[in-house]
Design an enzyme around this catalytic site. Structure first.
Site, mmCIF file in Angstrom:
data_model
loop_
_atom_site.group_PDB
_atom_site.id
_atom_site.type_symbol
_atom_site.label_atom_id
_atom_site.label_comp_id
_atom_site.label_asym_id
_atom_site.label_seq_id
_atom_site.Cartn_x
_atom_site.Cartn_y
_atom_site.Cartn_z
ATOM 1 N N SER A 248 45.987 -53.274 17.041
ATOM 2 C CA SER A 248 45.097 -53.487 18.176
ATOM 3 C C SER A 248 43.738 -52.923 17.793
ATOM 4 C CB SER A 248 45.640 -52.744 19.395
ATOM 5 O OG SER A 248 44.695 -52.708 20.442
ATOM 6 N N TYR B 220 49.926 -45.680 23.717
ATOM 7 C CA TYR B 220 49.523 -46.958 23.131
ATOM 8 C C TYR B 220 48.599 -46.774 21.915
ATOM 9 C CZ TYR B 220 48.017 -51.764 22.606
ATOM 10 O OH TYR B 220 47.748 -53.006 22.083
#
Length: 198
Positions: free
Chosen positions: A44, A56
């Site tokens: 990401s 995350y």
């Protein structure tokens, strides 16, 4: 914010996003190495620039690190390792209602002293920023991500990293190359200030 979370909140995300990816990759690696194949991992842009707390960002930083080391180890075997770094896309993970509900649950589970330090106004401002961000930043064109994956798997000369989405290419990736103090200053206005901030 990290301080609102428990260790278990981090572990759950790390197990899925990082440990699961490592486990699947390692189990298939002998076949990939024998076939001189390719490994394409999805990280990401938040694996290069941690913008908010929780598991995350650390999990995606871990995907980046694992993929980098794997790429160097497998180069002599003829195996190419690529990383896809998507920006914000409209998926189940960016569902507004689900994310706002999770934010409220985390706020409610935070110790009273932490809630007092941040203040209800901070929570409400953060909720508004979160909702607006998910509503306006997410692209619905997932072909930008799948196109990167396809290129990484089939191109004669695949790249090592693929930034998927205009937000990743024009905002987050360049921001990740700035000096830390400057990046921090540019990102700070997006977050509210806690009640007990000096």
């Amino acid at each position: 914010p990290n301080e609102w979370l428990r260790k278990e909140d981090f572990v759950r995300v790390l197990n899925v996003n990082l440990v699961g990816l490592v486990e699947v990759t390692l189990s298939l690696l002998p076949l990939v190495r024998r076939a001189r194949g390719r490994v394409v991992n999805v990280a990401s842009i938040l694996g290069r620039l941690a913008f908010y707390g929780g598991g995350y960002c650390p999990s995606k930083y871990g995907v980046e690190a694992f993929s980098d080391s794997l790429r160097r180890e497998l180069r002599d075997f003829g195996v190419h390792v690529a990383i896809v770094e998507p920006g914000y896309f409209r998926t189940g993970m960016t569902d507004i209602a689900r994310n706002l509900e999770a934010l409220e649950q985390v706020w409610e589970q935070a110790p009273a002293s932490v809630r007092e330090s941040y203040g209800q106004r901070y929570f409400e401002s953060l909720r508004k920023v979160f909702e607006e961000s998910l509503r306006t930043r997410c692209s619905s064109d997932l072909s930008l991500v799948t196109g990167c994956m396809e290129h990484a798997l089939t191109a004669a000369h695949p790249r090592t990293r693929y930034a998927a989405g205009w937000d990743a290419r024009l905002h987050y990736i360049p921001l990740s190359y700035l000096p830390t103090a400057l990046a921090d200053r540019l990102l700070a206005p997006a977050l509210p200030r806690p009640a007990q901030a000096p």
